[in-house]
Design an enzyme around this catalytic site. Sequence first.
Site, PDB file in Angstrom:
ATOM      1  N   CYS A   1      -4.744 194.465 -20.795  1.00 20.22           N
ATOM      2  CA  CYS A   1      -3.420 193.906 -20.483  1.00 20.22           C
ATOM      3  C   CYS A   1      -3.192 193.700 -18.992  1.00 20.22           C
ATOM      4  CB  CYS A   1      -2.320 194.812 -21.051  1.00 20.22           C
ATOM      5  SG  CYS A   1      -2.380 194.961 -22.855  1.00 20.22           S
TER       6      CYS A   1
ATOM      7  N   ASN B   1       1.797 189.556 -28.319  1.00 25.22           N
ATOM      8  CA  ASN B   1       1.057 190.075 -27.162  1.00 25.22           C
ATOM      9  C   ASN B   1      -0.293 189.368 -27.114  1.00 25.22           C
ATOM     10  OD1 ASN B   1      -0.514 191.540 -25.376  1.00 25.22           O
ATOM     11  ND2 ASN B   1       0.278 193.528 -26.010  1.00 25.22           N
TER      12      ASN B   1
ATOM     13  N   HIS C   1       3.702 191.362 -18.051  1.00 24.37           N
ATOM     14  CA  HIS C   1       2.835 191.217 -19.216  1.00 24.37           C
ATOM     15  C   HIS C   1       3.691 191.360 -20.464  1.00 24.37           C
ATOM     16  CE1 HIS C   1       0.054 191.991 -22.381  1.00 24.37           C
ATOM     17  NE2 HIS C   1       0.344 193.285 -22.424  1.00 24.37           N
TER      18      HIS C   1
END
Length: 336
Positions: free
Chosen positions: A118, A293, A263
């Site tokens: 991430c 995501n 993020h």
Amino acid sequence: MSQGGIRNSRILSVARHVPDLVVTNNDLAGRMETTDEWIQQRTGIKQRHFSGDDVGAADLGAVAATEALKRAGVRAEQIGLVIFCTLSPDYDMPSSACVLQARMGLSGMPAFDVRNQCSGFIYGLATADAYIKNGTCDYVLLVGGEIHSTGIELTTRGREVGVIFGDGAGALVIGPSDDRTRGILSTHLHADGKFAEMLWLESPGSRERPRLTEEMITNARIFPKMKGREVFRHAVTRFPEVIREALDTNGLTVADIDLLIPHQANQRISQMVAMGLELPEEKLFTNIERYGNTTAASIPIALSEALEAGRVRDGSLLCLAAFGAGFTWASALIRW
């Protein structure tokens, strides 16, 4: 990494690409015990995109990269470095950066993957920034690409993680600038490996002999696992820390930020981070409700949309921030 060298680096263009197939929460409810309300309350996600058969992360990345080059007015042969950020590479070897090179007809320049999940895109951005500032190359192609749909358990057993992720890619072309007050002002990278098992994919791996067994598949060890509460607790601490670090380095305050693009891990995390910073809602950009995501692709996808929506303008102060597996966390401050 802060300002240094004799020139600065700046983002010349941004582009994104996601698969055509849209998978809604109701679609997932047909495959596991869940509801649209359950998913939205916990993550803020309404839908995500899944790829079709025989599509890899480099395939999505190549589409975004081709468009980014076009928008930048940079020829492919001018690229001096290819960085591909991903946790879902096309193959264990070679790197997806090399696969992307082949897709785009490139060769000769260095190409490598950044596997910091991430936080990977900001780690890649910091690397590109350093290469340009020290004069090693003039143009870097930085890509974040993920195919999660083939690596998550879309069952009731795996729903805590399975409902979160989506496929997609984003690409940047980064080049030099003589203006030291504009472009990438600074980047800040951190990690703490003692929390590795809080968010990880245990198997297959080189520690195992053999690397893949029937037991691993049966017991779902081949799917990612997350201790959600711990990840959430650390994320809402580390995000503000690394954002303030970027601001302090440049003698700026939260009030100076025009747009924060975190993020896209969880809508609740993004909202709590903004609240903790006392950052107005209109200065926070999120799009997780439509993409889920997408890990290393989430920031470039969001940046691309923010630009198209007019949320980033000439002279805007932009902060990018991320937190993820490792644990790793990072930020970048950019004067557009």
